[in-house]
Design a protein around this motif. Structure first.
Motif, short mmCIF file in Angstrom:
data_model
loop_
_atom_site.label_atom_id
_atom_site.label_comp_id
_atom_site.label_asym_id
_atom_site.label_seq_id
_atom_site.Cartn_x
_atom_site.Cartn_y
_atom_site.Cartn_z
N TRP A 96 24.63 45.06 38.35
CA TRP A 96 25.63 44.80 37.31
C TRP A 96 26.92 44.27 37.96
CZ3 TRP A 96 24.53 44.93 32.21
CH2 TRP A 96 23.38 45.61 31.83
N LYS A 97 27.48 43.23 37.34
CA LYS A 97 28.71 42.61 37.86
C LYS A 97 29.67 42.46 36.68
CE LYS A 97 30.17 38.80 40.90
NZ LYS A 97 29.70 37.58 41.58
N VAL A 98 30.87 43.02 36.81
CA VAL A 98 31.80 43.11 35.67
C VAL A 98 33.17 42.55 36.07
CG1 VAL A 98 32.82 44.61 33.92
CG2 VAL A 98 30.61 45.20 34.93
N LEU A 99 33.67 41.63 35.26
CA LEU A 99 35.03 41.12 35.38
C LEU A 99 35.88 41.78 34.30
CD1 LEU A 99 37.33 39.07 36.15
CD2 LEU A 99 36.25 37.50 34.52
N VAL A 100 37.04 42.31 34.65
CA VAL A 100 37.93 42.94 33.68
C VAL A 100 39.22 42.14 33.59
CG1 VAL A 100 38.92 44.51 35.41
CG2 VAL A 100 39.03 45.11 32.98
N PHE A 101 39.66 41.95 32.36
CA PHE A 101 40.97 41.30 32.14
C PHE A 101 41.50 41.68 30.78
CE2 PHE A 101 37.66 38.29 30.91
CZ PHE A 101 38.08 37.87 29.65
N LEU B 124 34.07 45.24 45.47
CA LEU B 124 35.10 44.58 44.68
C LEU B 124 35.44 43.21 45.23
CD1 LEU B 124 37.59 47.55 44.07
CD2 LEU B 124 35.49 46.96 42.82
N SER B 125 35.87 42.33 44.35
CA SER B 125 36.36 41.01 44.77
C SER B 125 37.72 41.16 45.43
CB SER B 125 36.45 40.07 43.56
OG SER B 125 37.43 40.55 42.64
N SER B 126 38.22 40.06 46.02
CA SER B 126 39.50 40.12 46.72
C SER B 126 40.65 40.47 45.78
CB SER B 126 39.78 38.78 47.41
OG SER B 126 39.81 37.72 46.45
N ASN C 248 39.42 42.47 40.53
CA ASN C 248 39.16 42.42 39.09
C ASN C 248 37.68 42.23 38.78
OD1 ASN C 248 39.09 39.82 40.11
ND2 ASN C 248 39.96 38.88 38.29
N ILE C 249 36.85 42.09 39.81
CA ILE C 249 35.40 41.96 39.65
C ILE C 249 34.74 43.07 40.47
CG2 ILE C 249 33.37 40.51 39.98
CD1 ILE C 249 35.17 38.08 39.76
N GLU D 52 43.01 46.12 37.75
CA GLU D 52 42.27 46.16 39.00
C GLU D 52 41.35 47.38 39.01
OE1 GLU D 52 44.96 46.26 42.26
OE2 GLU D 52 45.67 44.19 41.99
N TRP D 53 40.18 47.21 39.62
CA TRP D 53 39.30 48.35 39.86
C TRP D 53 39.80 49.12 41.07
CZ3 TRP D 53 36.17 49.28 35.98
CH2 TRP D 53 35.65 48.23 35.22
N CYS D 54 39.48 50.40 41.11
CA CYS D 54 39.92 51.25 42.22
C CYS D 54 39.05 51.02 43.45
CB CYS D 54 39.85 52.73 41.81
SG CYS D 54 40.45 53.86 43.08
N PRO D 55 39.64 50.65 44.58
CA PRO D 55 38.83 50.41 45.78
C PRO D 55 38.31 51.72 46.38
CG PRO D 55 41.16 50.22 46.29
CD PRO D 55 41.08 50.44 44.81
#
Length: 451
Positions: A446-451, A291-293, A296-297, A281-284
């Protein structure tokens, strides 16, 4: 006597020990046999259960086919009979009209004949009047005018044309319709836990089966109302299923579709998997990012030339031995200060991961290790790019067992982007078993998904 008694006691002790060992071995043997009996029962249950399901599926399918085929044949028969009715009605009507005309003429001729015969039989006094009236009536009827009756070749002769080959085609198709197999053509080969997900790999077990596509489904285990959901359809033989709750069992199954076919093969035997790893998860709350709900985006939404904020992970959730992936779903303007990478800590003051104790790649493809740019470069990052980080520990201990005197840990890092990758050793100045990840972009978009 004491010597003999002592010897006997020792022999009894040996026998007791051997008896205990034999009892323990017998218990273990019985336990192993019971486990094998349980396995046999499970296997028999699978054979019986799947056979019953196959029978039910066959009966239901062919009953539906029979009903549908009967309905189709009945509808076709009704349609053809209706065509016959229309042709008959359209053809008989003019014949009926002609018949009515002829019958009317016959009636007039009969009446004229009766009047003529009566005129011939009457006396001389009224014969002239009656013959005159008869002659006028005969001229009015026009006895030389006859209605035309169509020849048989000019009226319809209704017939039915039936193609006897349909039964042969149907027999051939029915004889090849459906099949029964003892094993599905594909089976799940491996389930690997990933942060917030499971990597599922499968393989063909029937080498004669030419697969065009695979279909992977999953559902939460133990939930009566839970239904299988499609996770992937495509040609690959592995897929990372994300958005799974940690420490929760999930069932996975896969099937395949043959080349040139529309129907799917039987499902593989469901396999149970779970992950103990929390999702990345990204840091809110980081300025400049939405950030997405599921966190992770991340979307860079605030452009600032003077400040390039770093968005870190919410926690150090990346472990060596795993693959960390950044998926770019939208791209902004490229800047050499941009960065995607992994770091030992989450320094809030830094403006880019191009710093000490971090490895990263810039959006222009440049690779940085502890703030120094490498000679090797990867392709520039664009929309659709996937950047992967893989790490493994080269040595587990400090080189001199004293970090305060300049010892270091070495991690071998592989960064992949496009079809290329760079491999290098990364020295960190502290013992780490988990790492942060982060990103920084100068420009928005820029839009980044992390997994």
């Amino acid at each position: 006597m004491k010597t003999v008694g002592g010897r006997m006691s020792a022999e009894v002790d040996v026998l007791l020990q051997e008896a205990k060992e034999s009892i323990e071995a017998a218990q273990n043997y019985r336990s192993e046999l019971q486990q094998r009996l349980h396995g046999l029962n499970q296997a028999r249950k699978q054979v019986r259960g799947s056979s019953g399901q196959a029978r039910e599926a066959l009966r239901r399918h062919f009953a539906e086919l029979q009903t549908a085929a009967t309905r189709l044949l009945t509808d076709r028969l009704t349609s053809l009979l209706a065509e016959v009715d229309v042709i008959e009605a359209d053809s008989v009507k003019p014949l009926d009209d002609c018949q009515s005309l002829i019958e009317h003429g016959v009636g007039q001729a009969d009446e004229l004949l009766r009047e003529g015969e009566a005129a011939l039989r009457c006396g001389l006094g009224e014969k002239e009047d009656k013959l005159g009236s008869f002659t006028k009536k005969a001229m009015h009827i026009q006895l030389d005018s006859l209605p035309e009756v169509p020849a048989l070749v000019d009226v319809p002769c209704v017939s039915a044309q039936l193609d006897d080959s349909l039964l042969g085609v149907l027999r051939d198709r029915v004889s090849r319709h459906g099949s029964v197999s003892s094993h599905p053509p594909v089976q799940i080969e491996e389930l690997q836990e990933r942060p917030g997900g499971i990597l599922v790999r499968w393989c063909k077990v029937d080498e004669d089966f030419a697969a065009a596509d695979y279909r992977l489904q999953h559902r939460r285990s133990g939930s009566g109302g839970s239904q299988y959901e499609d996770a992937y359809i495509g040609r690959d033989t592995e897929f990372l299923v994300l958005h799974l709750d940690p420490h929760t069992d999930y069932l996975f199954r896969v099937c395949a579709r043959g080349e040139g076919r529309t129907e799917w093969s039987p499902w593989s035997i469901p396999q149970t998997g779970y992950t103990t790893l929390a999702p990345h998860e990204w840091c809110p709350g980081t300025e400049g990012y939405i950030l997405s709900s599921r966190r992770n985006i991340a979307l860079r939404n605030d452009s600032s030339q003077s400040k390039c904020p770093i968005l870190y992970s919410n926690a150090p959730t990346y472990f060596s031995g795993q693959t960390l992936t950044f998926k770019i779903s939208a791209a902004g303007h490229v800047d050499r200060r941009d960065s995607l990478g992994v770091c030992v800590d989450s320094q809030r003051g830094a403006e880019s991961l191009q710093r000490d104790q971090a490895v990263c790649i810039s959006t222009n493809g440049a690779v940085f290790v502890n703030g120094k740019e490498m000679t090797n470069q990867l392709p520039a990052i664009t929309m659709g790019s996937a950047v992967t980080f893989d790490m493994e520990v080269v040595n587990l201990f400090p080189l001199n067992n004293n970090l305060s005197e300049g010892g270091s840990f070495k991690l071998r890092v592989t960064i992949g982007s496009g079809n290329r990758e760079v491999v290098f050793d990364w020295l960190v100045d502290q013992a780490v078993d988990c790492l942060f990840f982060g990103c920084s972009f100068v420009h928005s978009g820029w839009k980044v998904l992390v997994f």
